[in-house]
Design an enzyme around this catalytic site. Structure first.
Site, mmCIF file in Angstrom:
data_model
loop_
_atom_site.group_PDB
_atom_site.id
_atom_site.type_symbol
_atom_site.label_atom_id
_atom_site.label_comp_id
_atom_site.label_asym_id
_atom_site.label_seq_id
_atom_site.Cartn_x
_atom_site.Cartn_y
_atom_site.Cartn_z
ATOM 1 N N GLY A 1 0.872 -1.184 0.000
ATOM 2 C CA GLY A 1 0.000 0.000 0.000
ATOM 3 C C GLY A 1 0.896 1.216 0.000
ATOM 4 N N VAL B 1 0.107 7.886 -0.305
ATOM 5 C CA VAL B 1 0.894 8.889 0.422
ATOM 6 C C VAL B 1 1.476 8.383 1.737
ATOM 7 C CG1 VAL B 1 -0.131 10.975 -0.586
ATOM 8 C CG2 VAL B 1 -1.209 9.945 1.395
ATOM 9 N N ASN C 1 2.499 -2.900 -3.974
ATOM 10 C CA ASN C 1 1.247 -2.159 -4.092
ATOM 11 C C ASN C 1 0.372 -2.895 -5.098
ATOM 12 O OD1 ASN C 1 -0.085 0.516 -3.335
ATOM 13 N ND2 ASN C 1 -0.353 0.490 -5.548
ATOM 14 N N LYS D 1 -6.512 1.601 2.116
ATOM 15 C CA LYS D 1 -7.809 2.128 2.569
ATOM 16 C C LYS D 1 -8.407 1.195 3.614
ATOM 17 C CE LYS D 1 -9.592 4.545 -1.461
ATOM 18 N NZ LYS D 1 -9.121 5.850 -0.994
ATOM 19 N N SER E 1 -0.223 8.524 13.180
ATOM 20 C CA SER E 1 -0.706 9.883 12.930
ATOM 21 C C SER E 1 0.449 10.805 12.581
ATOM 22 C CB SER E 1 -1.444 10.443 14.148
ATOM 23 O OG SER E 1 -1.886 11.753 13.830
ATOM 24 N N GLY E 2 0.104 11.787 11.779
ATOM 25 C CA GLY E 2 1.108 12.789 11.390
ATOM 26 C C GLY E 2 0.976 13.147 9.931
ATOM 27 N N LYS F 1 -6.051 5.476 18.498
ATOM 28 C CA LYS F 1 -5.942 6.343 17.313
ATOM 29 C C LYS F 1 -7.299 6.963 16.979
ATOM 30 C CE LYS F 1 -4.622 8.608 13.821
ATOM 31 N NZ LYS F 1 -4.656 8.352 12.428
ATOM 32 N N HIS G 1 -7.803 9.729 19.328
ATOM 33 C CA HIS G 1 -6.902 10.819 18.880
ATOM 34 C C HIS G 1 -7.598 11.644 17.799
ATOM 35 C CE1 HIS G 1 -4.196 12.399 15.787
ATOM 36 N NE2 HIS G 1 -3.322 12.623 16.744
ATOM 37 N N ASN G 2 -8.179 10.952 16.830
ATOM 38 C CA ASN G 2 -8.836 11.681 15.738
ATOM 39 C C ASN G 2 -10.078 12.421 16.230
ATOM 40 O OD1 ASN G 2 -6.873 10.524 14.167
ATOM 41 N ND2 ASN G 2 -8.240 9.911 12.530
ATOM 42 N N GLU H 1 -8.857 15.405 17.731
ATOM 43 C CA GLU H 1 -8.419 16.272 16.609
ATOM 44 C C GLU H 1 -9.623 17.065 16.075
ATOM 45 O OE1 GLU H 1 -6.006 14.147 13.588
ATOM 46 O OE2 GLU H 1 -7.432 14.857 12.111
HETATM 47 N N1 LIG Z 1 -3.748 10.418 4.536
HETATM 48 C C1 LIG Z 1 -3.521 10.646 5.811
HETATM 49 O O1 LIG Z 1 -3.180 11.760 6.248
HETATM 50 C C2 LIG Z 1 -3.648 9.536 6.792
HETATM 51 C C3 LIG Z 1 -4.132 8.289 6.406
HETATM 52 N N2 LIG Z 1 -4.201 7.269 7.299
HETATM 53 C C4 LIG Z 1 -4.699 5.961 6.888
HETATM 54 O O2 LIG Z 1 -3.664 5.295 6.174
HETATM 55 C C5 LIG Z 1 -4.218 4.436 5.153
HETATM 56 C C6 LIG Z 1 -3.622 4.819 3.803
HETATM 57 O O3 LIG Z 1 -3.955 6.169 3.558
HETATM 58 P P1 LIG Z 1 -3.462 6.924 2.235
HETATM 59 O O4 LIG Z 1 -2.015 6.698 2.050
HETATM 60 O O5 LIG Z 1 -3.990 8.308 2.362
HETATM 61 O O6 LIG Z 1 -4.130 6.143 1.048
HETATM 62 P P2 LIG Z 1 -5.669 5.832 0.660
HETATM 63 O O7 LIG Z 1 -6.498 5.732 1.891
HETATM 64 O O8 LIG Z 1 -6.066 6.760 -0.391
HETATM 65 O O9 LIG Z 1 -5.511 4.347 0.043
HETATM 66 C C7 LIG Z 1 -4.836 4.122 -1.158
HETATM 67 C C8 LIG Z 1 -4.085 2.823 -1.092
HETATM 68 O O10 LIG Z 1 -4.978 1.722 -0.834
HETATM 69 C C9 LIG Z 1 -4.786 0.741 -1.846
HETATM 70 N N3 LIG Z 1 -6.011 -0.024 -2.051
HETATM 71 C C10 LIG Z 1 -7.266 0.453 -2.131
HETATM 72 N N4 LIG Z 1 -8.143 -0.555 -2.298
HETATM 73 C C11 LIG Z 1 -7.416 -1.712 -2.327
HETATM 74 C C12 LIG Z 1 -7.748 -3.086 -2.457
HETATM 75 N N5 LIG Z 1 -9.007 -3.485 -2.576
HETATM 76 N N6 LIG Z 1 -6.737 -3.979 -2.448
HETATM 77 C C13 LIG Z 1 -5.457 -3.584 -2.298
HETATM 78 N N7 LIG Z 1 -5.079 -2.296 -2.171
HETATM 79 C C14 LIG Z 1 -6.057 -1.374 -2.184
HETATM 80 C C15 LIG Z 1 -4.411 1.544 -3.057
HETATM 81 O O11 LIG Z 1 -3.845 0.736 -4.042
HETATM 82 P P3 LIG Z 1 -3.853 1.223 -5.585
HETATM 83 O O12 LIG Z 1 -2.677 2.157 -5.695
HETATM 84 O O13 LIG Z 1 -3.687 -0.022 -6.349
HETATM 85 O O14 LIG Z 1 -5.157 1.899 -5.825
HETATM 86 C C16 LIG Z 1 -3.423 2.503 -2.432
HETATM 87 O O15 LIG Z 1 -2.184 1.908 -2.189
HETATM 88 C C17 LIG Z 1 -5.728 4.620 5.238
HETATM 89 O O16 LIG Z 1 -6.249 3.602 6.045
HETATM 90 C C18 LIG Z 1 -5.882 5.971 5.933
HETATM 91 O O17 LIG Z 1 -7.089 6.097 6.637
HETATM 92 C C19 LIG Z 1 -3.732 7.400 8.580
HETATM 93 C C20 LIG Z 1 -3.216 8.591 9.005
HETATM 94 C C21 LIG Z 1 -3.174 9.768 8.185
HETATM 95 O O1 LIG Z 2 -5.850 10.164 10.697
HETATM 96 C C1 LIG Z 2 -5.583 11.313 10.429
HETATM 97 C C2 LIG Z 2 -4.637 12.100 11.247
HETATM 98 O O2 LIG Z 2 -4.190 11.435 12.332
HETATM 99 C C3 LIG Z 2 -6.269 11.998 9.299
HETATM 100 O O3 LIG Z 2 -5.693 13.227 9.083
HETATM 101 C C4 LIG Z 2 -7.707 12.073 9.602
HETATM 102 O O4 LIG Z 2 -8.275 10.842 9.188
HETATM 103 C C5 LIG Z 2 -8.441 13.147 8.873
HETATM 104 O O5 LIG Z 2 -9.772 12.872 9.108
HETATM 105 P P1 LIG Z 2 -10.969 13.575 8.359
HETATM 106 O O6 LIG Z 2 -10.694 13.439 6.880
HETATM 107 O O7 LIG Z 2 -12.149 12.808 8.826
HETATM 108 O O8 LIG Z 2 -10.941 15.018 8.803
#
Ligand SMILES: NC(=O)C1=CN([C@@H]2O[C@H](COP(=O)(O)OP(=O)(O)OC[C@H]3O[C@@H](n4cnc5c(N)ncnc54)[C@H](OP(=O)(O)O)[C@@H]3O)[C@@H](O)[C@H]2O)C=CC1
Ligand SMILES: O=C(CO)[C@H](O)[C@H](O)COP(=O)(O)O
Length: 482
Positions: free
Chosen positions: A11, A14, A34, A77, A130-131, A184, A187-188, A191
């Site tokens: 995965g 970002v 990935n 996700k 988180s971060g 976590k 925490h959110n 937040e």
């Molecule tokens: N963004 C943020 O600030 C934060 C996010 N998180 C959590 O971290 C996780 C990742 O977040 P983020 O990096 O933003 O990415 P996304 O939540 O946008 O997820 C995208 C990733 O999930 C993969 N994916 C989606 N569906 C599937 C599936 N069915 N099978 C396999 N892989 C799949 C995608 O693969 P593909 O490239 O093939 O589509 C891609 O690698 C999430 O759970 C999110 O809630 C936690 C803290 C902060």
């Molecule tokens: O996990 C996080 C930070 O720790 C994300 O920033 C958080 O999920 C953002 O939430 P939302 O999109 O519901 O405002």
């Protein structure tokens, strides 16, 4: 024999990409995978020189690239995608291997997955991270759950890549199975509450003091040098100082006023209700986002009567400045309430699910790396160190005095908001909670009487034990024991 990776990340959006880079930058060899291959190729192409990566383009290749016991971090996700990835990888793993879910999973899903994978001899570690994007790269706050045994191998790695405050890693083993994701989630929720309170402060400084966004940015910058020093205040100041290039207007004025949400705040409130913990600050923050997003309803209600959103008499410079000081006090006091509620929810979750969670340690790992990182968390850490069984942060020495001292300002700011028709659900619910907790008697006694009247639900008396019912439909209204 080719070199193996000490850990793998599947995965690579970002968060996963930056977590993998962070691990590699700290000298760990990282296997990469990935679902769609391009993300893996991109990472190696753009950042391959940052450390040792082993790209893999199938689940089998990925698993084979890992040292034993294998450590697989899933960063996809939350929800169904996480299950899909587990279903793909678990059959390829062996007893003793560790699967880490570092996404924002619901802790109940984590408990379910942990129990199922334990049957196969696998360790499943639901981990809060988180971060955001930057934190994942430069040092997040990491909240792993799962077995103690799994932390023996994972802990040193995670502590290595986490943020550090006063030399201490912002990572600890939070508790068994879903404890990490529960913490976590809260925490959110906090937040959300913190962001809502800051947004209300902005609205008040604009609506009541008549400040422009750039001036408010300055106020926040100033607050950030004091007890409110935090990442959220810092970024708020930067957002408010930003001017839209296309229109020349303050950025905050060109953004649609509908706050979105991915669900973790809502989960926090749902679980708060299940546990019976009053987390009104978090709930109001979630409802405020929902209200902001109710576009049709807001359109229909726009003409409803009420005070105009302008001060009755414009404030002089010194009055506006004094008002800003009052808002700072109200924000601080409301924030203490929101955090007190959140920590009480963690305690309630720990009791319900049998987790041994050290609240002071949780506060300490939130001091760096995460979105709610703040100077304030040093004080929370200290409060729990002084009194581990603290019933609420509000009764701990420093917070008690600060909130008592803030009271006049807090009440006055809410009164001004009410008079001007500026909604302050976060400030108001925080004060109501505070007054509710400290009340000698609450009108709940009357609610008990009403319940007994219409449903014979019974009540307890202040002067003797047992449960009672009054025969409300009879003339003598005789009381009987229930
Ligand atoms: N963004 C943020 O600030 C934060 C996010 N998180 C959590 O971290 C996780 C990742 O977040 P983020 O990096 O933003 O990415 P996304 O939540 O946008 O997820 C995208 C990733 O999930 C993969 N994916 C989606 N569906 C599937 C599936 N069915 N099978 C396999 N892989 C799949 C995608 O693969 P593909 O490239 O093939 O589509 C891609 O690698 C999430 O759970 C999110 O809630 C936690 C803290 C902060
Ligand atoms: O996990 C996080 C930070 O720790 C994300 O920033 C958080 O999920 C953002 O939430 P939302 O999109 O519901 O405002």
């Amino acid at each position: 024999m080719s070199k193996k990776a000490s850990i793998g990340v599947t995965g690579l959006a970002v968060m996963g990409r930056n977590l993998a880079r962070n691990l590699a930058r700290h000298g760990h060899t990282v296997a990469l995978h990935n679902r769609s291959e391009q993300r893996t190729r991109d990472l190696v192409e753009q950042f391959g020189d940052e450390g040792e990566f082993i790209p893999a383009y199938s689940a089998r290749e990925f698993v084979d690239a890992l040292e034993r016991p294998r450590q697989v971090v899933i960063m996809v996700k939350a929800g169904r995608p996480t299950d899909a990835v587990i279903e793909e990888f678990a059959p390829l793993l062996e007893p003793g291997d560790v699967i880490v879910d570092a996404g924002n999973a619901h802790f109940a899903d984590t408990r379910r997955r942990e129990a199922a994978l334990r049957e196969q001899g696998l360790h499943f570690v639901g981990t809060g991270v988180s971060g955001g994007e930057e934190g994942a790269l430069h040092g997040p706050s990491i909240m792993p759950g799962g077995s103690k045994e799994s932390y023996e191998s994972l802990g040193p790695l995670f502590e290595d890549i986490s943020a550090k405050v006063d030399g201490e890693p912002c990572c600890t083993h939070v508790g068994a199975d879903g404890a990490g994701h529960f913490v976590k989630m809260v925490h959110n929720g906090i937040e959300y509450a913190d962001m809502q309170l800051i947004a209300e402060s902005f609205d008040l400084l604009r609506g009541a003091a008549g400040y422009e966004p750039a001036q408010i940015a300055e106020v926040f910058r100033n607050w950030n040098t004091g007890r409110l020093d935090s990442y959220l205040i810092e970024i708020t100041s930067q957002v408010l100082a930003h001017t839209d290039a296309g229109t020349g207007k303050p950025f905050v004025d060109i953004v649609t006023d509908q706050a979105e949400q991915k669900g973790t705040g809502r989960w926090t409130v749902q679980i708060g209700l299940d546990l019976g913990v009053p987390i009104s600050g978090i709930a109001e923050a979630v409802f405020s986002r929902s209200l902001s997003g109710s576009a049709d309803l807001r359109e229909a209600a726009r003409g409803l009567g009420g005070p105009a959103r302008t001060p009755l008499s414009p404030l002089s410079g010194s009055e506006a400045s004094a008002f800003a000081d009052d808002v700072e006090q109200a924000l601080y006091a409301s924030k203490v309430v929101a955090y007190a509620q959140g920590f009480n929810q963690i305690q309630a979750g720990a009791t319900e699910y049998g987790w041994d969670i050290d609240l002071g340690k949780v506060a300490s790992i939130w001091r760096g790396g995460c979105i709610i990182r703040a100077k304030f968390l040093n004080d929370i850490t200290a409060a729990y160190a002084d009194e581990p069984g603290l019933p609420t942060l509000l009764t701990s020495g420093g917070f008690r005095k600060a909130v008592e001292d803030a009271q006049d300002s807090w009440r006055s700011v809410i009164a001004t908001a009410v008079r001007l028709g500026i909604p302050t659900p976060g400030f108001s619910t925080a004060l109501a909670y505070y007054d509710g907790l400290r009340a000698e008697r609450l009108p709940a006694a009357l609610v008990q009487g009403q319940r007994d009247y219409f449903g014979a639900h019974t009540y307890r008396r202040v002067d003797k034990g047992g449960s009672f019912h009054t025969a409300w439909a009879t003339d003598d209204r005789a009381e009987s024991t229930a």
